[in-house]
Design an enzyme around this catalytic site. Structure first.
Site, PDB file in Angstrom:
ATOM      1  N   GLY A  78       1.035  -5.165   1.317  1.00 17.12           N
ATOM      2  CA  GLY A  78      -0.076  -5.209   0.364  1.00 17.12           C
ATOM      3  C   GLY A  78       0.290  -5.912  -0.943  1.00 17.12           C
ATOM      4  O   GLY A  78      -0.578  -6.470  -1.618  1.00 17.12           O
TER       5      GLY A  78
ATOM      6  N   LEU B 118       0.834  -1.203   0.000  1.00  9.43           N
ATOM      7  CA  LEU B 118       0.000   0.000   0.000  1.00  9.43           C
ATOM      8  C   LEU B 118       0.867   1.250   0.000  1.00  9.43           C
ATOM      9  O   LEU B 118       1.937   1.265   0.623  1.00  9.43           O
ATOM     10  CB  LEU B 118      -0.916   0.013   1.229  1.00  9.43           C
ATOM     11  CG  LEU B 118      -1.810  -1.215   1.421  1.00  9.43           C
ATOM     12  CD1 LEU B 118      -2.852  -0.939   2.482  1.00  9.43           C
ATOM     13  CD2 LEU B 118      -2.461  -1.653   0.123  1.00  9.43           C
TER      14      LEU B 118
ATOM     15  N   ASN C 122       4.614  -7.661   6.464  1.00  8.77           N
ATOM     16  CA  ASN C 122       5.555  -7.058   7.430  1.00  8.77           C
ATOM     17  C   ASN C 122       4.946  -5.896   8.205  1.00  8.77           C
ATOM     18  O   ASN C 122       5.669  -5.063   8.759  1.00  8.77           O
ATOM     19  CB  ASN C 122       6.813  -6.579   6.680  1.00  8.77           C
ATOM     20  CG  ASN C 122       6.496  -5.529   5.628  1.00  8.77           C
ATOM     21  OD1 ASN C 122       5.470  -5.616   4.957  1.00  8.77           O
ATOM     22  ND2 ASN C 122       7.355  -4.546   5.485  1.00  8.77           N
ATOM     23  N   GLU C 123       3.614  -5.823   8.249  1.00  8.84           N
ATOM     24  CA  GLU C 123       2.944  -4.649   8.830  1.00  8.84           C
ATOM     25  C   GLU C 123       3.454  -4.271  10.220  1.00  8.84           C
ATOM     26  O   GLU C 123       3.642  -3.090  10.517  1.00  8.84           O
ATOM     27  CB  GLU C 123       1.413  -4.877   8.889  1.00  8.84           C
ATOM     28  CG  GLU C 123       0.675  -4.616   7.587  1.00  8.84           C
ATOM     29  CD  GLU C 123       0.828  -5.733   6.569  1.00  8.84           C
ATOM     30  OE1 GLU C 123       1.534  -6.723   6.856  1.00  8.84           O
ATOM     31  OE2 GLU C 123       0.238  -5.617   5.481  1.00  8.84           O
TER      32      GLU C 123
HETATM   33  N1  CO8 Z   1       4.572   3.558  -0.173  1.00 10.37           N
HETATM   34  C1  CO8 Z   1       5.040   4.756  -0.574  1.00 10.37           C
HETATM   35  N2  CO8 Z   1       6.319   4.980  -0.988  1.00 10.37           N
HETATM   36  C2  CO8 Z   1       7.150   3.921  -0.986  1.00 10.37           C
HETATM   37  C3  CO8 Z   1       6.734   2.637  -0.570  1.00 10.37           C
HETATM   38  C4  CO8 Z   1       5.377   2.466  -0.160  1.00 10.37           C
HETATM   39  N3  CO8 Z   1       4.866   1.276   0.248  1.00 10.37           N
HETATM   40  N4  CO8 Z   1       7.785   1.796  -0.682  1.00 10.37           N
HETATM   41  C5  CO8 Z   1       8.817   2.533  -1.134  1.00 10.37           C
HETATM   42  N5  CO8 Z   1       8.452   3.817  -1.318  1.00 10.37           N
HETATM   43  C6  CO8 Z   1       9.279   4.927  -1.847  1.00 10.37           C
HETATM   44  C7  CO8 Z   1      10.576   5.129  -1.057  1.00 10.37           C
HETATM   45  O1  CO8 Z   1      10.368   5.930   0.086  1.00 10.37           O
HETATM   46  C8  CO8 Z   1      11.446   5.805  -2.105  1.00 10.37           C
HETATM   47  O2  CO8 Z   1      11.041   7.159  -2.189  1.00 10.37           O
HETATM   48  P1  CO8 Z   1      12.121   8.328  -2.579  1.00 10.37           P
HETATM   49  O3  CO8 Z   1      12.650   7.951  -3.931  1.00 10.37           O
HETATM   50  O4  CO8 Z   1      11.303   9.582  -2.571  1.00 10.37           O
HETATM   51  O5  CO8 Z   1      13.178   8.290  -1.513  1.00 10.37           O
HETATM   52  C9  CO8 Z   1      11.018   5.126  -3.414  1.00 10.37           C
HETATM   53  O6  CO8 Z   1       9.716   4.587  -3.170  1.00 10.37           O
HETATM   54  C10 CO8 Z   1      11.943   3.992  -3.831  1.00 10.37           C
HETATM   55  O7  CO8 Z   1      12.061   3.087  -2.738  1.00 10.37           O
HETATM   56  P2  CO8 Z   1      13.435   2.322  -2.416  1.00 10.37           P
HETATM   57  O8  CO8 Z   1      14.605   3.213  -2.676  1.00 10.37           O
HETATM   58  O9  CO8 Z   1      13.307   1.734  -1.050  1.00 10.37           O
HETATM   59  O10 CO8 Z   1      13.401   1.175  -3.553  1.00 10.37           O
HETATM   60  P3  CO8 Z   1      14.205  -0.206  -3.566  1.00 10.37           P
HETATM   61  O11 CO8 Z   1      14.088  -0.701  -4.953  1.00 10.37           O
HETATM   62  O12 CO8 Z   1      15.549  -0.070  -2.928  1.00 10.37           O
HETATM   63  O13 CO8 Z   1      13.341  -1.175  -2.593  1.00 10.37           O
HETATM   64  C11 CO8 Z   1      11.295  -2.081  -1.733  1.00 10.37           C
HETATM   65  C12 CO8 Z   1      12.047  -1.564  -2.975  1.00 10.37           C
HETATM   66  C13 CO8 Z   1      11.934  -3.385  -1.245  1.00 10.37           C
HETATM   67  C14 CO8 Z   1       9.854  -2.334  -2.142  1.00 10.37           C
HETATM   68  C15 CO8 Z   1      11.381  -1.008  -0.601  1.00 10.37           C
HETATM   69  O14 CO8 Z   1      11.018   0.236  -1.164  1.00 10.37           O
HETATM   70  C16 CO8 Z   1      10.512  -1.275   0.587  1.00 10.37           C
HETATM   71  O15 CO8 Z   1      10.809  -2.128   1.395  1.00 10.37           O
HETATM   72  N6  CO8 Z   1       9.412  -0.495   0.706  1.00 10.37           N
HETATM   73  C17 CO8 Z   1       8.522  -0.561   1.838  1.00 10.37           C
HETATM   74  C18 CO8 Z   1       7.573  -1.665   1.703  1.00 10.37           C
HETATM   75  C19 CO8 Z   1       6.616  -1.714   2.845  1.00 10.37           C
HETATM   76  O16 CO8 Z   1       6.969  -1.868   3.997  1.00 10.37           O
HETATM   77  N7  CO8 Z   1       5.333  -1.579   2.504  1.00 10.37           N
HETATM   78  C20 CO8 Z   1       4.301  -1.632   3.489  1.00 10.37           C
HETATM   79  C21 CO8 Z   1       3.169  -0.767   3.091  1.00 10.37           C
HETATM   80  S1  CO8 Z   1       1.811  -0.989   4.235  1.00 10.37           S
HETATM   81  C22 CO8 Z   1       0.811  -2.183   3.534  1.00 10.37           C
HETATM   82  O17 CO8 Z   1       0.960  -2.545   2.408  1.00 10.37           O
HETATM   83  C23 CO8 Z   1      -0.328  -2.776   4.342  1.00 10.37           C
HETATM   84  C24 CO8 Z   1      -0.857  -1.854   5.333  1.00 10.37           C
HETATM   85  C25 CO8 Z   1      -2.072  -2.388   6.075  1.00 10.37           C
HETATM   86  C26 CO8 Z   1      -2.608  -1.320   6.983  1.00 10.37           C
HETATM   87  C27 CO8 Z   1      -3.484  -1.843   8.037  1.00 10.37           C
HETATM   88  C28 CO8 Z   1      -3.755  -0.818   9.115  1.00 10.37           C
HETATM   89  C29 CO8 Z   1      -4.964  -1.206   9.961  1.00 10.37           C
END
Ligand code: CO8
Length: 261
Positions: free
Chosen positions: A112, A67, A136-137
């Site tokens: 997500g 997400l 990994n939430e």
């Molecule tokens: N949302 C928004 N921006 C993101 C996200 C995301 N999920 N993931 C990465 N970005 C952004 C980064 O901040 C970065 O931004 P900027 O260029 O401005 O610095 C850009 O995207 C590129 O990211 P990376 O440099 O980290 O890219 P890599 O290729 O090195 O890595 C990954 C890719 C492995 C996907 C890495 O970006 C990562 O681990 N991202 C986080 C993933 C994550 O933890 N997602 C969880 C989202 S929460 C969810 O899906 C469920 C929520 C349920 C909620 C329930 C509540 C009740």
């Protein structure tokens, strides 16, 4: 454009759609992306000639980052509610689909992104130790909702899910295969070709028998969300807009940015 969808009739007379997710840089599931995605799936669902859907990514190294955190950070309750409805809709469209659905996971797939692949009938992942997948939430200080949890339990069982969710585990592709989070690992350049080949096998089963079976297996999980949709939205909005949760998200975003410098 957030999606590249193509219909082909490689599998005999039936059409198979391949959806390439394209929301740079990391295919985060934003409100706009989810809306477009759901419309595309609905169109395919209504096209009776289309019996199969393969979901993959056109971004290098990432299937989907899950997400879009920016849709949950510093946003109004109204925006959060609209966003969450779109997340539910994506899950419902895929989990209830009459099509054979295959996730061709050609990169990392946290949270997500993992959920999206778990809605599919079959998961093929690139055999690359740098790619990870999981819910990994808790690492973000947030809690995977009951329907995320149920989808994972339906795939890997209760004990594995309990540990994975509490610790917010992200599995390497080989560990994901070991616990059954994905069904098959193949070299990266063969993910899509293997998905197409696998599709042929699934499409050899008569649709009605496969669809009724799928529905029988998934109905209790689906009913649980459809009968509690509004409550689930309200719960999400109350939870995500809490100061403490916003603080956790802010810290996680900061950590994501810092990793780069
Ligand atoms: N949302 C928004 N921006 C993101 C996200 C995301 N999920 N993931 C990465 N970005 C952004 C980064 O901040 C970065 O931004 P900027 O260029 O401005 O610095 C850009 O995207 C590129 O990211 P990376 O440099 O980290 O890219 P890599 O290729 O090195 O890595 C990954 C890719 C492995 C996907 C890495 O970006 C990562 O681990 N991202 C986080 C993933 C994550 O933890 N997602 C969880 C989202 S929460 C969810 O899906 C469920 C929520 C349920 C909620 C329930 C509540 C009740």
């Amino acid at each position: 454009m957030a999606l590249r969808a193509a219909l082909s009739n490689k599998c005999g007379v039936s059409s198979v759609a391949v959806m390439h997710m394209q929301n740079p840089p990391v295919n985060s599931l934003s409100l706009g992306f989810l809306t477009e995605f759901c419309i595309a799936v609905e169109k395919l669902e209504m096209d009776k000639s289309c019996r199969g859907l393969i979901v993959t990514s056109s971004q290098p190294k990432v299937f989907s980052a899950g997400l879009d955190i920016m849709d949950m950070y510093g946003k109004s309750p109204e925006h959060c509610a609209e966003f969450w409805r779109a997340v539910q809709e994506m899950w419902l469209k895929l989990y209830t689909s009459n099509m054979v659905t295959i996730a061709a996971i050609n990169g990392s797939s946290p949270a997500g992104g993992c959920l999206m692949s778990l809605t599919c009938d079959y998961r093929i992942m690139a055999d690359n130790p740098r790619y990870s997948i999981g819910l990994n939430e808790t690492q973000l200080g947030i809690v995977a909702p009951f329907w995320f949890k149920d989808t994972m339990i339906n795939t890997v069982g209760h004990r594995t899910t309990e540990m994975a969710l509490e610790l917010g585990l992200l599995y390497s592709s080989s560990d994901a295969l070991k616990i059954g989070l994905v069904d098959q690992l193949v070299p990266e350049d063969q993910v899509l070709a293997t998905a197409t080949k696998t599709m042929t096998k699934w499409l050899a089963i008569p649709d009605h028998a496969r669809q009724i079976t799928k529905s029988m297996m998934r109905k209790p999980t689906i009913d649980k969300l459809t009968s509690n949709r509004e409550t689930d939205i309200q719960f999400f909005v109350n939870f995500i807009t809490k100061d403490s949760i916003q603080k956790s998200l802010g810290m996680y975003l900061g950590m994501l940015k810092k990793r780069k410098s």
